[in-house]
Design an enzyme around this catalytic site. Sequence first.
Site, mmCIF file in Angstrom:
data_model
loop_
_atom_site.group_PDB
_atom_site.id
_atom_site.type_symbol
_atom_site.label_atom_id
_atom_site.label_comp_id
_atom_site.label_asym_id
_atom_site.label_seq_id
_atom_site.Cartn_x
_atom_site.Cartn_y
_atom_site.Cartn_z
ATOM 1 C CG HIS A 1 -1.975 -1.040 1.219
ATOM 2 N ND1 HIS A 1 -2.897 -1.180 0.205
ATOM 3 C CD2 HIS A 1 -2.246 -2.047 2.095
ATOM 4 C CE1 HIS A 1 -3.695 -2.216 0.464
ATOM 5 N NE2 HIS A 1 -3.317 -2.760 1.598
ATOM 6 C CG ASP B 1 -2.835 -8.226 0.663
ATOM 7 O OD1 ASP B 1 -2.070 -8.515 1.595
ATOM 8 O OD2 ASP B 1 -3.891 -7.565 0.819
ATOM 9 C CG HIS C 1 -6.639 -5.291 1.825
ATOM 10 N ND1 HIS C 1 -6.037 -6.163 2.709
ATOM 11 C CD2 HIS C 1 -7.835 -4.959 2.374
ATOM 12 C CE1 HIS C 1 -6.821 -6.348 3.762
ATOM 13 N NE2 HIS C 1 -7.927 -5.638 3.584
ATOM 14 C CG ASP D 1 -4.903 -9.985 3.307
ATOM 15 O OD1 ASP D 1 -4.634 -10.471 2.203
ATOM 16 O OD2 ASP D 1 -4.624 -8.807 3.615
#
Length: 345
Positions: free
Chosen positions: A162, A198, A200, A287
Amino acid sequence: MIVIHSPQQALHAPEHEFFRGERVPCFETPARAEFVLRELTARGHALQLPTADSRPLLAKVHEARYLSFIESAWDQWLAADPANAAVQPFPSVWPIRTLRSDEEPVNFIARLGLYSFDNGTPISAGMWQAAKAGADAAATAARLIAAGTRHVFCATRPPGHHAGADFMGGYCFLNNAAVAVEALRAHGCARVAVLDVDFHHGNGTQAIFYDRADVLVVSIHGDPRTEYPFYSGHADETGAGPGLGFNLNLPLPRGTEADAWFAAFDAAAATLARYGAEALVVSLGLDTFAGDPISGFRLQSDDYLRLGAELARLGLPAVLILEGGYATAELGVNAANVIDGVDNG
Ligand code: Q9C
Ligand code: ZN
């Protein structure tokens, strides 16, 4: 598989973050890496310390004023008031749209807002040392790949995907995947691909390489219409300028199970094959696990063996880097399943 790890990861141990307006214990903890190491060691994988200095690579990936800020952020926080040692700083104001981001504010919290895109990224006394060790691990892994090693896993934290050129967010400070890309390129790989699995969307990695044709970025993630980071990760984000056509987003709805997830993986693999990369960087977020407390896909532990086998089938030398994954007690088995899946695939 060779596993790069630094005990410095444990120096980043903030206590709490904000979740639905409440202060809650951090999801992104030193225990995550400890579970991963314990399981990998139990299965016979060899651990190595980082030996490369990522500093020159960080200068390519991140802006100088951002690096200066995060390197001394905790000292700046203490300089504002020695009593801050017992308190975690959080941003509370951000320079969105018409506001100015060219001038660095004198106020520390305002500066933290300038360099953050959320209030969900706690900083701590040892944040820089832990993050720098993760970037050094990525640089070390790339050097091993350049020397002929097929696959290397960076069992590092905090995560990185991120983090953009000049911002932190989503528990990330330094973009380790981007560091690995730049290291591979410095070692002579002209075309490198990133595959981000991931839950996200890896908005930082996408932003860093968005206008470049020499780095393909492919990501499978929760649909940003409902999932963090919300403002990035849509399918129509395909790159800009010379990078047009070199970014592929494969958003999937919350609740996605293994069959649909691996169908998206097949689409990612087809794009990777067409690109003809010489080396791959995998942002290995775990995740996507059904038991993850903050995410929405439904992969099971056995599915990570399959993911490893599918990664091996891509036929590329690869640096794998740990990103998210917050079902801490299961994280070791899930990570080691990917690594064993690669080794046996
Ligand atoms: N305060 C990674 O998986 N935070 N980052 C939700 C809001 C966003 C996840 C809580 C989750 C970031 C690397
Ligand atoms: Zn994540």
